[in-house]
Design an enzyme around this catalytic site. Structure first.
Site, PDB file in Angstrom:
ATOM      1  N   ARG A   1       0.813  -1.231   0.000  1.00 44.53           N
ATOM      2  CA  ARG A   1       0.000   0.000   0.000  1.00 44.53           C
ATOM      3  C   ARG A   1       0.843   1.276   0.000  1.00 44.53           C
ATOM      4  O   ARG A   1       0.416   2.306   0.531  1.00 44.53           O
ATOM      5  CB  ARG A   1      -0.955   0.041   1.201  1.00 44.53           C
ATOM      6  CG  ARG A   1      -1.933  -1.088   1.286  1.00 44.53           C
ATOM      7  CD  ARG A   1      -2.948  -1.111   0.149  1.00 44.53           C
ATOM      8  NE  ARG A   1      -3.776  -2.279   0.296  1.00 44.53           N
ATOM      9  CZ  ARG A   1      -3.462  -3.480  -0.215  1.00 44.53           C
ATOM     10  NH1 ARG A   1      -2.361  -3.631  -0.952  1.00 44.53           N
ATOM     11  NH2 ARG A   1      -4.248  -4.502  -0.018  1.00 44.53           N
TER      12      ARG A   1
ATOM     13  N   GLU B   1      -3.805   3.954   6.036  1.00 43.59           N
ATOM     14  CA  GLU B   1      -3.648   3.667   4.610  1.00 43.59           C
ATOM     15  C   GLU B   1      -4.210   4.852   3.813  1.00 43.59           C
ATOM     16  O   GLU B   1      -3.709   5.188   2.749  1.00 43.59           O
ATOM     17  CB  GLU B   1      -4.431   2.384   4.295  1.00 43.59           C
ATOM     18  CG  GLU B   1      -4.385   1.953   2.857  1.00 43.59           C
ATOM     19  CD  GLU B   1      -5.180   0.655   2.625  1.00 43.59           C
ATOM     20  OE1 GLU B   1      -5.079  -0.278   3.455  1.00 43.59           O
ATOM     21  OE2 GLU B   1      -5.901   0.602   1.623  1.00 43.59           O
TER      22      GLU B   1
ATOM     23  N   SER C   1     -10.523   0.180   3.947  1.00 42.96           N
ATOM     24  CA  SER C   1      -9.695   0.005   5.145  1.00 42.96           C
ATOM     25  C   SER C   1      -8.948   1.294   5.469  1.00 42.96           C
ATOM     26  O   SER C   1      -8.276   1.852   4.604  1.00 42.96           O
ATOM     27  CB  SER C   1      -8.684  -1.121   4.932  1.00 42.96           C
ATOM     28  OG  SER C   1      -9.374  -2.353   4.860  1.00 42.96           O
TER      29      SER C   1
HETATM   30  C1  LIG Z   1     -15.700   0.237  -0.109  1.00 41.51           C
HETATM   31  C2  LIG Z   1     -14.224   0.363  -0.397  1.00 41.51           C
HETATM   32  C3  LIG Z   1     -13.470  -0.773  -0.570  1.00 41.51           C
HETATM   33  C4  LIG Z   1     -12.090  -0.685  -0.824  1.00 41.51           C
HETATM   34  N1  LIG Z   1     -11.371  -1.829  -0.988  1.00 41.51           N
HETATM   35  C5  LIG Z   1     -10.048  -1.753  -1.236  1.00 41.51           C
HETATM   36  C6  LIG Z   1      -9.283  -2.935  -1.409  1.00 41.51           C
HETATM   37  O1  LIG Z   1      -9.779  -4.049  -1.404  1.00 41.51           O
HETATM   38  N2  LIG Z   1      -7.950  -2.799  -1.623  1.00 41.51           N
HETATM   39  C7  LIG Z   1      -7.347  -1.572  -1.672  1.00 41.51           C
HETATM   40  O2  LIG Z   1      -6.122  -1.514  -1.867  1.00 41.51           O
HETATM   41  N3  LIG Z   1      -8.061  -0.437  -1.512  1.00 41.51           N
HETATM   42  C8  LIG Z   1      -9.378  -0.485  -1.305  1.00 41.51           C
HETATM   43  N4  LIG Z   1     -10.099   0.657  -1.145  1.00 41.51           N
HETATM   44  C9  LIG Z   1      -9.418   1.971  -1.184  1.00 41.51           C
HETATM   45  C10 LIG Z   1      -9.358   2.627  -2.576  1.00 41.51           C
HETATM   46  O3  LIG Z   1     -10.454   2.212  -3.389  1.00 41.51           O
HETATM   47  C11 LIG Z   1      -8.046   2.318  -3.304  1.00 41.51           C
HETATM   48  O4  LIG Z   1      -6.937   2.789  -2.574  1.00 41.51           O
HETATM   49  C12 LIG Z   1      -8.021   2.944  -4.707  1.00 41.51           C
HETATM   50  O5  LIG Z   1      -6.890   2.479  -5.388  1.00 41.51           O
HETATM   51  C13 LIG Z   1      -7.971   4.474  -4.695  1.00 41.51           C
HETATM   52  O6  LIG Z   1      -8.221   4.919  -6.018  1.00 41.51           O
HETATM   53  P1  LIG Z   1      -8.882   6.352  -6.283  1.00 41.51           P
HETATM   54  O7  LIG Z   1      -8.960   6.576  -7.733  1.00 41.51           O
HETATM   55  O8  LIG Z   1     -10.169   6.464  -5.553  1.00 41.51           O
HETATM   56  O9  LIG Z   1      -7.775   7.278  -5.630  1.00 41.51           O
HETATM   57  P2  LIG Z   1      -8.009   8.598  -4.774  1.00 41.51           P
HETATM   58  O10 LIG Z   1      -8.652   8.260  -3.472  1.00 41.51           O
HETATM   59  O11 LIG Z   1      -8.669   9.624  -5.610  1.00 41.51           O
HETATM   60  O12 LIG Z   1      -6.491   9.002  -4.481  1.00 41.51           O
HETATM   61  C14 LIG Z   1      -5.683   8.183  -3.654  1.00 41.51           C
HETATM   62  C15 LIG Z   1      -4.228   8.681  -3.768  1.00 41.51           C
HETATM   63  O13 LIG Z   1      -3.772   8.454  -5.096  1.00 41.51           O
HETATM   64  C16 LIG Z   1      -3.335   9.679  -5.685  1.00 41.51           C
HETATM   65  N5  LIG Z   1      -3.684   9.613  -7.108  1.00 41.51           N
HETATM   66  C17 LIG Z   1      -4.908   9.447  -7.664  1.00 41.51           C
HETATM   67  N6  LIG Z   1      -4.812   9.408  -9.004  1.00 41.51           N
HETATM   68  C18 LIG Z   1      -3.492   9.556  -9.296  1.00 41.51           C
HETATM   69  C19 LIG Z   1      -2.745   9.585 -10.522  1.00 41.51           C
HETATM   70  N7  LIG Z   1      -3.337   9.477 -11.709  1.00 41.51           N
HETATM   71  N8  LIG Z   1      -1.390   9.742 -10.451  1.00 41.51           N
HETATM   72  C20 LIG Z   1      -0.760   9.848  -9.249  1.00 41.51           C
HETATM   73  N9  LIG Z   1      -1.430   9.837  -8.061  1.00 41.51           N
HETATM   74  C21 LIG Z   1      -2.768   9.681  -8.093  1.00 41.51           C
HETATM   75  C22 LIG Z   1      -4.101  10.769  -4.948  1.00 41.51           C
HETATM   76  O14 LIG Z   1      -3.429  12.004  -5.017  1.00 41.51           O
HETATM   77  C23 LIG Z   1      -4.099  10.185  -3.537  1.00 41.51           C
HETATM   78  O15 LIG Z   1      -2.884  10.446  -2.891  1.00 41.51           O
HETATM   79  C24 LIG Z   1     -11.482   0.596  -0.902  1.00 41.51           C
HETATM   80  C25 LIG Z   1     -12.263   1.752  -0.748  1.00 41.51           C
HETATM   81  C26 LIG Z   1     -13.622   1.638  -0.504  1.00 41.51           C
HETATM   82  C27 LIG Z   1     -14.437   2.899  -0.359  1.00 41.51           C
END
Ligand SMILES: Cc1cc2nc3c(=O)[nH]c(=O)nc-3n(C[C@H](O)[C@H](O)[C@H](O)COP(=O)(O)OP(=O)(O)OC[C@H]3O[C@@H](n4cnc5c(N)ncnc54)[C@H](O)[C@@H]3O)c2cc1C
Length: 315
Positions: A187, A307, A236
Site C-alpha cells: 500500500r 492507509e 480500510s
Molecule cells: C468500499 C471500499 C473498498 C475498498 N477496498 C479496497 C481494497 O480491497 N484494496 C485496496 O487496496 N483499496 C481499497 N479501497 C481503497 C481505494 O479504493 C483504493 O486505494 C483505490 O486504489 C484508490 O483509487 P482512487 O482513484 O479512488 O484514488 P483517490 O482516493 O482519488 O487518491 C488516492 C491517492 O492516489 C493519488 N492519485 C490518484 N490518481 C493519481 C494519478 N493518476 N497519479 C498519481 N497519483 C494519483 C491521490 O493524489 C491520492 O494520494 C477501498 C475503498 C472503498 C471505499
C-alpha cells in the site's frame, strides 16, 4: 498564465468557468469546488480550483500554464482520500471519466488510462480472454489511484501486473517509466517526485480455463459478506501491521466496533472501516482515526499506520 489568481471567498460556488474561453483550453475549471462531492467518505471542504482535463493533451497544456508554486493535488475516484474541512489550496486535477481508454496492445498486454475504473479494467481483461486482473473488481477507485496506492485484494496487488507506466510532470512533459523506476511496497509506492500517472501497460496471462467470470462473481460475493457495502467509507483505514495481524481484528479486540465521534463510526461489520453515518465532518473522522490509534497503542503497543491519504487544511 494563471499565475496569481486566487478566487474570492464569496465567489459563487456554482459558477463553472470553462477555461477555454479565456485561454483556449478544453477542460472544465471550477472554483471553490466542494470536495465532499468527489470523495467516497462524502466529506471535504472546497478546492480553490478543480480542473477536469478534456484529454491528455489538454492536461499537459494546463499543467504548463500553472505557475511553479501552484500546489497540485490529483484525485481519481476519491475512495482513499480524507480531505479536511478547510479544503485544498491550489489546484485539484480530476482524472475520473477522462484518460479512460482501454486497448489490447499485444495478445497478453492491455494499455489502460489512469482514469479507468479498476472494476472496468477487471471486466475488460476477462472479456478479452485474459486472467490476472480479477482482484481489481471490488476496488472502487481508478487505475491511477491504484498505482499510487499499490491497491490490492485477495493476495494480489496492482504492481504485480504493471510492466510500464506513462507519467506527466509538473510542466506537462510526458515520461515512460519502467516498473524498476518505482519503489513498491504494501500500500505504498515511491515515484519520481512531481510526476503523476496517466496510463499503464499491464501484463496478463491467457485465461485458458476461462475462470475469469466465476472468479469475479466469487470475489464480489466475499466482499459483500465481510464489508459494509453501500455505506460512505474509504475502505480500510489502516494498513495491516503484519500478514497475520489484520488491523480489523486488533481494532475489534479493543472493543472499538461502533465507537463514534460525531457522525463518524467504526463499522460493526468490518472494524477497519470508518463509516460516515450522515453528516460527519472530516474532523470527526480524523479524531476517530486518532482515537483508534491511541487505544490500540495503549492496549497492544501497536502503532496503526493509516492507509488513507489525508490532505487539505483544517478549519
Ligand atoms: C468500499 C471500499 C473498498 C475498498 N477496498 C479496497 C481494497 O480491497 N484494496 C485496496 O487496496 N483499496 C481499497 N479501497 C481503497 C481505494 O479504493 C483504493 O486505494 C483505490 O486504489 C484508490 O483509487 P482512487 O482513484 O479512488 O484514488 P483517490 O482516493 O482519488 O487518491 C488516492 C491517492 O492516489 C493519488 N492519485 C490518484 N490518481 C493519481 C494519478 N493518476 N497519479 C498519481 N497519483 C494519483 C491521490 O493524489 C491520492 O494520494 C477501498 C475503498 C472503498 C471505499
Amino acid at each position: 498564465m494563471l499565475t496569481n489568481y486566487r478566487p474570492h471567498r464569496d465567489f459563487d460556488r456554482n459558477v463553472m468557468t470553462e477555461i477555454n474561453k479565456i485561454s483556449g483550453l478544453k477542460g472544465k475549471l471550477r472554483f471553490n469546488e466542494p470536495m465532499s462531492k468527489h470523495t467516497s467518505w462524502r466529506v471535504g471542504g472546497p478546492a480553490d480550483r478543480f480542473y477536469v482535463p478534456h484529454d491528455v493533451k489538454d492536461l499537459k497544456y494546463f499543467l504548463g500554464q500553472l505557475s511553479e508554486d501552484e500546489p497540485v493535488t490529483w484525485i481519481g475516484l476519491g475512495s482513499n482520500l480524507l480531505v479536511r474541512d478547510g479544503g485544498i489550496r491550489g489546484t485539484v486535477i480530476a482524472t475520473k471519466n477522462v484518460m479512460d481508454e482501454l486497448e489490447i496492445i499485444s495478445p497478453d498486454h492491455i494499455r489502460a488510462g489512469a482514469g479507468v475504473a479498476c472494476a472496468r479494467l477487471a471486466r475488460y481483461a476477462v472479456k478479452s480472454g485474459l486472467t490476472g486482473a480479477e482482484f481489481l473488481i471490488g476496488i472502487p477507485g481508478t487505475l491511477g489511484g491504484a498505482l499510487a496506492m499499490n491497491a490490492g485484494a485477495f493476495g494480489s496487488e496492482t504492481w504485480d501486473i504493471v510492466e510500464q507506466v506513462v507519467t506527466v510532470d509538473r510542466k506537462g512533459k510526458q515520461w515512460t517509466r519502467q516498473k524498476s523506476d518505482f519503489v513498491v511496497n504494501y500500500r505504498s509506492v515511491a515515484k519520481p517526485a512531481g510526476e503523476w500517472f496517466i496510463a499503464a501497460m499491464v501484463g496478463l496471462s491467457p485465461d485458458i480455463k476461462q475462470t475469469g467470470n466465476n472468479t469475479i462473481r466469487e470475489l464480489l460475493t466475499r466482499r459483500g459478506m465481510t464489508q459494509p457495502m453501500g455505506e460512505a467509507s474509504c475502505g480500510s483505514v489502516f494498513r495491516n501491521p503484519g500478514k497475520d495481524t489484520p488491523a480489523a481484528k486488533i481494532i475489534e479486540f479493543c472493543g472499538l466496533k461502533g465507537k463514534r465521534v460525531g457522525n463518524a463510526c467504526v463499522s460493526e461489520k468490518h472494524a477497519n472501516f470508518i463509516i460516515n453515518l450522515g453528516n460527519a465532518t472530516a474532523s470527526d473522522i480524523e479524531e476517530l482515526i486518532q482515537h483508534v490509534q491511541q487505544v490500540v497503542y495503549e492496549k497492544h503497543h501497536i502503532t496503526l499506520v493509516p492507509e488513507v491519504h489525508v490532505v487539505g487544511d483544517k478549519v
